[in-house]
Design a protein around this motif. Structure first.
Motif, PDB file in Angstrom:
ATOM      1  N   ASN A  38       3.606  18.636   2.313  1.00 40.90           N
ATOM      2  CA  ASN A  38       4.707  18.339   3.234  1.00 40.90           C
ATOM      3  C   ASN A  38       5.845  17.580   2.565  1.00 40.90           C
ATOM      4  N   ARG A  39       5.719  17.352   1.247  1.00 43.18           N
ATOM      5  CA  ARG A  39       6.741  16.649   0.467  1.00 43.18           C
ATOM      6  C   ARG A  39       7.047  15.277   1.084  1.00 43.18           C
ATOM      7  N   VAL A  40       5.978  14.526   1.263  1.00 39.92           N
ATOM      8  CA  VAL A  40       6.073  13.237   1.948  1.00 39.92           C
ATOM      9  C   VAL A  40       5.248  12.198   1.210  1.00 39.92           C
ATOM     10  N   VAL A  41       5.738  10.968   1.193  1.00 38.95           N
ATOM     11  CA  VAL A  41       4.933   9.818   0.808  1.00 38.95           C
ATOM     12  C   VAL A  41       5.129   8.750   1.884  1.00 38.95           C
ATOM     13  N   VAL A  42       4.029   8.112   2.263  1.00 39.29           N
ATOM     14  CA  VAL A  42       4.078   7.059   3.273  1.00 39.29           C
ATOM     15  C   VAL A  42       3.719   5.749   2.583  1.00 39.29           C
ATOM     16  N   ALA A  43       4.570   4.739   2.742  1.00 44.30           N
ATOM     17  CA  ALA A  43       4.370   3.494   2.000  1.00 44.30           C
ATOM     18  C   ALA A  43       4.782   2.288   2.823  1.00 44.30           C
ATOM     19  N   GLU A  44       4.227   1.146   2.450  1.00 43.79           N
ATOM     20  CA  GLU A  44       4.604  -0.119   3.060  1.00 43.79           C
ATOM     21  C   GLU A  44       5.849  -0.676   2.352  1.00 43.79           C
ATOM     22  N   PRO A  45       6.527  -1.640   2.983  1.00 46.74           N
ATOM     23  CA  PRO A  45       7.840  -2.064   2.473  1.00 46.74           C
ATOM     24  C   PRO A  45       7.814  -2.815   1.154  1.00 46.74           C
ATOM     25  N   GLY A  46       6.678  -3.399   0.779  1.00 46.55           N
ATOM     26  CA  GLY A  46       6.622  -4.167  -0.461  1.00 46.55           C
ATOM     27  C   GLY A  46       6.398  -3.335  -1.706  1.00 46.55           C
ATOM     28  N   VAL A  47       6.184  -2.017  -1.550  1.00 46.84           N
ATOM     29  CA  VAL A  47       6.006  -1.146  -2.715  1.00 46.84           C
ATOM     30  C   VAL A  47       7.328  -1.050  -3.479  1.00 46.84           C
ATOM     31  N   LEU A  48       7.267  -1.153  -4.795  1.00 48.58           N
ATOM     32  CA  LEU A  48       8.479  -1.055  -5.609  1.00 48.58           C
ATOM     33  C   LEU A  48       8.958   0.388  -5.687  1.00 48.58           C
ATOM     34  N   ASN A  49      10.255   0.549  -5.815  1.00 48.31           N
ATOM     35  CA  ASN A  49      10.828   1.885  -5.973  1.00 48.31           C
ATOM     36  C   ASN A  49      10.155   2.627  -7.130  1.00 48.31           C
ATOM     37  N   LEU A  95       8.719   8.735   3.624  1.00 46.11           N
ATOM     38  CA  LEU A  95       9.811   9.095   2.728  1.00 46.11           C
ATOM     39  C   LEU A  95       9.758  10.576   2.370  1.00 46.11           C
ATOM     40  N   LYS A  96      10.912  11.201   2.328  1.00 44.19           N
ATOM     41  CA  LYS A  96      11.019  12.621   2.002  1.00 44.19           C
ATOM     42  C   LYS A  96      11.191  12.788   0.495  1.00 44.19           C
ATOM     43  N   LEU A  97      10.334  13.607  -0.107  1.00 47.91           N
ATOM     44  CA  LEU A  97      10.349  13.801  -1.553  1.00 47.91           C
ATOM     45  C   LEU A  97      11.184  15.022  -1.940  1.00 47.91           C
ATOM     46  N   THR A  98      11.636  15.027  -3.201  1.00 44.98           N
ATOM     47  CA  THR A  98      12.462  16.101  -3.745  1.00 44.98           C
ATOM     48  C   THR A  98      11.818  16.595  -5.043  1.00 44.98           C
ATOM     49  N   PRO A  99      11.809  17.901  -5.278  1.00 44.84           N
ATOM     50  CA  PRO A  99      11.230  18.412  -6.531  1.00 44.84           C
ATOM     51  C   PRO A  99      11.980  17.879  -7.750  1.00 44.84           C
ATOM     52  N   LEU A 100      11.238  17.513  -8.771  1.00 43.89           N
ATOM     53  CA  LEU A 100      11.859  17.095 -10.024  1.00 43.89           C
ATOM     54  C   LEU A 100      12.641  18.260 -10.625  1.00 43.89           C
ATOM     55  N   PRO A 101      13.817  18.009 -11.173  1.00 46.95           N
ATOM     56  CA  PRO A 101      14.560  19.105 -11.811  1.00 46.95           C
ATOM     57  C   PRO A 101      13.821  19.602 -13.052  1.00 46.95           C
ATOM     58  N   GLU A 102      14.057  20.879 -13.345  1.00 50.62           N
ATOM     59  CA  GLU A 102      13.380  21.494 -14.486  1.00 50.62           C
ATOM     60  C   GLU A 102      13.809  20.847 -15.795  1.00 50.62           C
ATOM     61  N   LYS A 103      15.117  20.658 -15.950  1.00 54.81           N
ATOM     62  CA  LYS A 103      15.655  20.076 -17.178  1.00 54.81           C
ATOM     63  C   LYS A 103      16.847  19.188 -16.847  1.00 54.81           C
ATOM     64  N   GLN A 104      17.245  18.380 -17.822  1.00 56.85           N
ATOM     65  CA  GLN A 104      18.428  17.540 -17.682  1.00 56.85           C
ATOM     66  C   GLN A 104      19.287  17.652 -18.934  1.00 56.85           C
ATOM     67  N   GLY A 105      20.573  17.493 -18.751  1.00 57.82           N
ATOM     68  CA  GLY A 105      21.495  17.490 -19.880  1.00 57.82           C
ATOM     69  C   GLY A 105      22.523  16.396 -19.708  1.00 57.82           C
ATOM     70  N   ARG A 123       0.828  -1.209   0.000  1.00 57.27           N
ATOM     71  CA  ARG A 123       0.000   0.000   0.000  1.00 57.27           C
ATOM     72  C   ARG A 123       0.864   1.261   0.000  1.00 57.27           C
ATOM     73  N   ILE A 124       0.530   2.189  -0.885  1.00 61.69           N
ATOM     74  CA  ILE A 124       1.013   3.564  -0.744  1.00 61.69           C
ATOM     75  C   ILE A 124      -0.048   4.275   0.090  1.00 61.69           C
ATOM     76  N   ILE A 125       0.256   4.495   1.336  1.00 64.01           N
ATOM     77  CA  ILE A 125      -0.740   4.942   2.305  1.00 64.01           C
ATOM     78  C   ILE A 125      -1.129   6.398   2.077  1.00 64.01           C
ATOM     79  N   ARG A 126      -0.146   7.223   1.713  1.00 67.14           N
ATOM     80  CA  ARG A 126      -0.430   8.647   1.593  1.00 67.14           C
ATOM     81  C   ARG A 126       0.601   9.314   0.707  1.00 67.14           C
ATOM     82  N   VAL A 127       0.135  10.173  -0.211  1.00 69.34           N
ATOM     83  CA  VAL A 127       0.997  11.095  -0.930  1.00 69.34           C
ATOM     84  C   VAL A 127       0.612  12.491  -0.477  1.00 69.34           C
ATOM     85  N   ASP A 128       1.549  13.208   0.121  1.00 67.30           N
ATOM     86  CA  ASP A 128       1.273  14.500   0.754  1.00 67.30           C
ATOM     87  C   ASP A 128       2.212  15.548   0.159  1.00 67.30           C
ATOM     88  N   PRO A 129       1.827  16.156  -0.980  1.00 65.48           N
ATOM     89  CA  PRO A 129       2.730  17.092  -1.644  1.00 65.48           C
ATOM     90  C   PRO A 129       3.035  18.342  -0.822  1.00 65.48           C
TER      91      PRO A 129
END
Length: 455
Positions: free
Chosen positions: A103-114, A210-220, A95-101
């Motif tokens: 607070n930049r947090v996601v709460v998940a159980e251990p069997g969730v895939l990366n 888990l602590k979330l990080t903003p996606l970068p604007e661009k990549q090179g 279960r992904i229990i909660r996505v909380d943008p």
């Protein structure tokens, strides 16, 4: 054999479809990516923290070993049920229990895939930085167990840097909660960081914040090709001296490049003996400035060519194919993920080559060079006893070299059973004794993943 009374009591805790006792069914849980085999006597599949508690209390009462397990993608044997007993598979706690943008947090159980975490949080403009090559298959629990890293750890850090709190069950069957929901918090000891990387020897993690990080604007992307590994390593030192550096910096030696050429014939220059794959991220202005600075840092006498790439997808596909390609040519390999300070990489690679030559062992090296994390692969014939002996002698000296350079024996794969014999090269007796006392406090009957980590 497990006592019949124990099996009966286990059957009172879980339905029949969540208990395996047939040896054929249990065999699937006898191995991981280390390719060693230790069959459990039973496999159980809890769905809740309460079920994990009940299973651990029952195992404690009967002194039955219990080994927590995700999807078995680890390479150090950390999830092998070496003492038999129970394999506690957490693969159904998904279960992904909660996505909380906010607070930049996601709460998940251990069997969730990366990868499932990444997919869930991407629409909100976030990602979870740990990105092991097994991200599509490895679980959050497994990432936590070894403090997984990956290519982007050079900028974003490893799993330990991206977890706010945990819920777990100790070896004594007690529920504990560590850390907090906020990014600031200094109440009590930091048990969260203690549990991360402990490979299931202290507690079974049943929930992670888990602590979330903003996606970068661009990549090179950039690539740099060198005539030898030492020149390439010198460039790594120069690149990492840039204040605004890469988000990923991967090193590949001649052996790695030859493997890639065999699969992708037209991808690489024929005279290249070492290569850097470099990624940068940020705003367009930041990327342009960083690429300019990195291209300048790449220049030394061994540089053949350095350039920006518009589409690096094929290069990354080739990089991720390296481990499977190695398995194809060498079913038996010794795979070590040692780390040395970045400024010592030229010396490390030079002395590593000397050791491989001295002991007549073929080796292929690649890895996350921005962290000094090199995957050393010694390729051996499993049927050649004398070659196996030489490889073990070579490995022992490689570890001595790593410690002499102020490095560490494992950056992201963990210790498990594969490296435990060498741990006292890095950890002094007093510290090791304290660690064993901590293990005893969490797991007084030594039932939780027994025999791992310590010599």
């Amino acid at each position: 054999m497990l006592p019949l009374e124990f099996i009966n009591q286990l059957s009172e805790l879980l339905p029949a479809d969540r208990i395996y006792t047939d040896p054929v069914e249990c065999y699937t849980y006898a191995y991981d990516n280390s390719r060693k085999i230790f069959p459990p006597e039973a496999v159980v599949f809890p769905l809740t923290t309460e079920e994990v508690v009940a299973i651990l209390l029952l195992c404690n009462a009967n002194k039955i070993p219990l080994t927590p397990r995700g999807r078995g993608t680890g390479t150090a044997g950390g999830s092998l049920p070496e003492k038999g007993g129970i394999a506690l598979s957490l693969e159904r706690m998904v279960r992904i229990i909660r996505v909380d943008p906010a607070n930049r947090v996601v709460v998940a159980e251990p069997g969730v895939l990366n990868q499932e975490i990444q997919t869930a949080v991407k629409p909100y403009g976030f990602f979870w930085p740990p990105d092991p090559s097994s991200a599509a298959f490895s679980t959050i629990g497994g990432n936590l167990a070894t403090s997984a890293g990956g290519p982007h750890a050079v900028k974003y850090g490893t799993t330990r840097d991206h977890v706010l709190g945990l819920k777990g069950v100790t070896g004594a069957g007690e529920v504990i909660k560590t850390g907090c929901y906020t990014t600031k918090g200094v109440v009590g000891y930091d048990l969260t960081r203690l549990l991360i990387g402990s490979e299931g020897t202290l507690a079974v993690i049943t929930e992670a914040t888990l602590k979330l990080t903003p996606l970068p604007e661009k990549q090179g992307g950039l690539v740099a090709y060198y005539c030898d590994a030492i020149s390439c390593a010198a460039a790594i030192v120069a690149i990492m001296g840039i204040p605004r550096g890469p988000s990923a910096l991967e090193f590949l030696d001649a052996g790695s490049l030859n493997l890639i050429r065999a699969r992708f014939p037209d991808l690489l220059p024929s005279n290249c003996q070492a290569m850097l794959m470099i990624e940068v991220d940020g705003s367009q202005t930041e990327i342009s400035e960083t690429i300019h600075n990195i291209l300048y840092a790449c220049h030394n006498s061994g540089l053949l060519q350095a350039e920006q790439v518009i589409n690096s997808e094929n290069l990354w596909k080739a990089r991720k194919a390296l481990s499977p390609l190695l398995r194809d040519i060498a079913p038996k390999k010794i795979n070590e993920d040692v780390v040395v300070p970045v400024n010592t990489l030229p010396q490390f690679l030079d002395e590593l080559t000397q050791l491989a030559t001295q002991y007549r062992i073929a080796n292929v090296n690649f890895g996350h060079a921005g962290n000094g994390n090199i995957h050393v692969n010694l390729l051996i014939n499993p049927d050649d006893t004398e070659e196996n002996y030489r490889a073990e002698k070579c490995l022992n000296e490689i570890f001595d070299l790593v410690i002499r350079l102020n490095g560490t024996l494992s950056g992201e794969h963990g210790i498990g059973r594969e490296k435990r014999a060498y741990v006292d090269k890095e950890i002094d007796p007093t510290t090791l004794t304290l660690m064993k006392r901590i293990k005893q406090l969490f797991d007084p009957n030594d039932i939780l993943n027994p025999g791992k980590l310590f010599p």
